[in-house]
Scaffold this motif. Structure first.
Motif, PDB file in Angstrom:
ATOM      1  N   GLU A 103       0.709  -1.165   0.112  1.00 40.04           N
ATOM      2  CA  GLU A 103      -0.116  -0.041  -0.183  1.00 40.04           C
ATOM      3  C   GLU A 103       0.882   1.270  -0.010  1.00 40.04           C
ATOM      4  N   GLN A 126     -13.168   4.025  -5.444  1.00 43.95           N
ATOM      5  CA  GLN A 126     -13.143   3.019  -4.434  1.00 43.95           C
ATOM      6  C   GLN A 126     -14.574   2.586  -3.853  1.00 43.95           C
ATOM      7  N   ALA A 130     -14.762   2.489   1.676  1.00 38.80           N
ATOM      8  CA  ALA A 130     -13.194   2.132   1.758  1.00 38.80           C
ATOM      9  C   ALA A 130     -12.564   2.986   1.340  1.00 38.80           C
ATOM     10  N   GLY A 132      -9.032   3.690   0.624  1.00 39.93           N
ATOM     11  CA  GLY A 132      -7.634   3.232   0.680  1.00 39.93           C
ATOM     12  C   GLY A 132      -6.480   4.039   0.111  1.00 39.93           C
ATOM     13  N   ALA A 314     -13.551  -2.224   4.542  1.00 38.50           N
ATOM     14  CA  ALA A 314     -12.829  -1.231   5.106  1.00 38.50           C
ATOM     15  C   ALA A 314     -12.833  -1.263   6.636  1.00 38.50           C
ATOM     16  N   ASP A 318      -8.905  -3.529   4.875  1.00 34.74           N
ATOM     17  CA  ASP A 318      -9.078  -3.935   3.391  1.00 34.74           C
ATOM     18  C   ASP A 318      -9.273  -2.965   2.478  1.00 34.74           C
ATOM     19  N   THR A 319      -8.473  -2.800   1.326  1.00 33.91           N
ATOM     20  CA  THR A 319      -8.649  -1.826   0.422  1.00 33.91           C
ATOM     21  C   THR A 319      -8.520  -2.264  -0.956  1.00 33.91           C
ATOM     22  N   TRP A 320      -8.636  -1.024  -1.735  1.00 34.35           N
ATOM     23  CA  TRP A 320      -8.672  -1.479  -3.548  1.00 34.35           C
ATOM     24  C   TRP A 320      -7.339  -2.144  -3.579  1.00 34.35           C
TER      25      TRP A 320
END
Length: 366
Positions: A103, A126, A130, A132, A314, A318-320
């Motif tokens: 990330e 996104q 969430a 990211g 989120a 958890d993110t893209w």
């Protein structure tokens, strides 16, 4: 005495009891981000590098991953960043993983490139709630070439089917990336929905109508209405009626509905033919709750299928970056994509429009 040889160390991440060696590296704003969400569902752990004394750390990284997948994600690396990332690479190789992600909260493009990572294309959107990082990076630990689709996070809780179809068409070159927007997402969902979900036959028919030049096949190994068990009986009745109407539409418009269960081998073969596979799976294996969800299967590496998941959780960190170019081992994907309690597998394959008129080509991929 011989000098100490730096070694990598793997320890659990406990947000309320960060190791003293980590605190001494001095990044309070990073620790605050690590603690902002409950990452426990993603097996968080710290990969560290010991210093000359063997007691202090010179570098460390927080590493997480969705369960039942074939990657690790570096949230942040601190201290001697190249040494921390090198230790994570070795850690991933020992575990036989296909991929590492990083990330871009604190990672610079220069550090990422020097460590063998490639920049991911920034997300077009996104998923709802969430937020990211703006940037992310990927390094493959296995053979194979996987081309990158655009990442588009669904903007509602119910448009995953429409989004996976749009991303598939953008990846195939049938749809410009800039055409992926909320209007296109909601329009395709409206045409495909069984209120609120998109069931396989309705999604296949909507795809055929939107892109008649793209060969579409629905794969559904049950003739019963699906995705209705959680509704009251009265609400099941009219949704079942709509699903039967979708079957009639498919027959009239010559959209094949294959009644056999689509195997993982068949999914791999379809991807090898440059087809895209929209696959319905349960989020129980990756997110811990039994919700049907559409993903796009678009690439393969040894032992895993690479998917696009239009949704990130989120609440777990958890993110893209997790959801994009996500390798899932074949056995895990096989288990996730059998939907309970009805025990069926639903999918829609989208062929290459350029192959439709080739001699000997079966649009259904049989």
């Amino acid at each position: 005495m011989s000098p100490h040889t730096p070694q990598s160390i793997v320890v659990p991440y406990e947000p309320d009891a960060l190791p003293t060696q980590l605190i001494r590296l001095g990044h309070p704003e990073v620790w605050e981000r690590w603690r902002a969400v409950d990452r426990s569902a993603h097996a968080p752990h710290i990969v560290a590098v010991s210093g000359d004394s063997g007691e202090d750390w010179t570098a460390a990284a927080l590493v997480t991953a969705r369960p039942n997948t074939a990657y690790l994600k570096i949230v942040d690396a601190v201290g001697d960043v190249p040494a921390a990332v090198s230790a994570v690479v070795d850690h991933g190789r020992r575990r036989g993983l296909a991929q590492l992600k990083w990330e871009g909260w604190t990672a610079s493009p220069e550090d990422a490139a020097a460590a063998g990572f490639t920049a991911l294309s920034p997300p077009l959107t996104q998923s709802e709630g969430a937020a990211g990082p703006d940037a992310g990076y990927v390094r493959w630990l296995c053979d194979g070439v996987v081309t990158e689709p655009p990442y588009y996070g669904q903007t509602t809780h119910f448009t995953c089917g429409a989004v996976t179809a749009l991303v598939a068409q953008a990846h195939a070159g049938t749809l410009p990336w800039e055409a992926l927007d909320r209007e296109a997402e909601l329009r395709l969902w409206r045409d495909a929905t069984n209120f609120f979900a998109c069931e396989p036959v309705g999604l296949g028919v909507a795809l055929h109508r939107a892109w008649p030049a793209s060969p579409v096949t629905v794969h559904l190994d049950t003739d019963r209405p699906v995705l209705l068990g959680h509704y009251p009986e009265n609400d099941q009745e009219w949704r079942a009626l709509l699903q039967r109407a979708s079957r009639t539409d498919a027959e009239r418009e010559r959209v094949p509905v294959d009644p056999r269960r689509l195997s993982l081998t068949a999914i791999r073969d379809a991807i090898g033919r440059r087809e895209h596979v929209l696959l319905l799976l349960s989020l129980a294996g990756m997110q811990g709750f039994e919700v049907p969800h559409w993903v796009l299967c678009h690439g393969t590496v040894p032992g895993a299928v690479v998917i696009e998941d239009p949704w990130a959780n989120a609440a777990t960190g958890d993110t893209w970056v997790d959801a994009h170019l996500l390798p899932v081992p074949d056995p895990s994907l096989d288990t996730m994509s059998v939907i309970s309690p009805e025990d069926f597998r639903g999918a829609v394959t989208i062929g290459d429009p350029r192959r439709r008129d080739m001699p000997g080509t079966d649009p259904a991929g049989e």
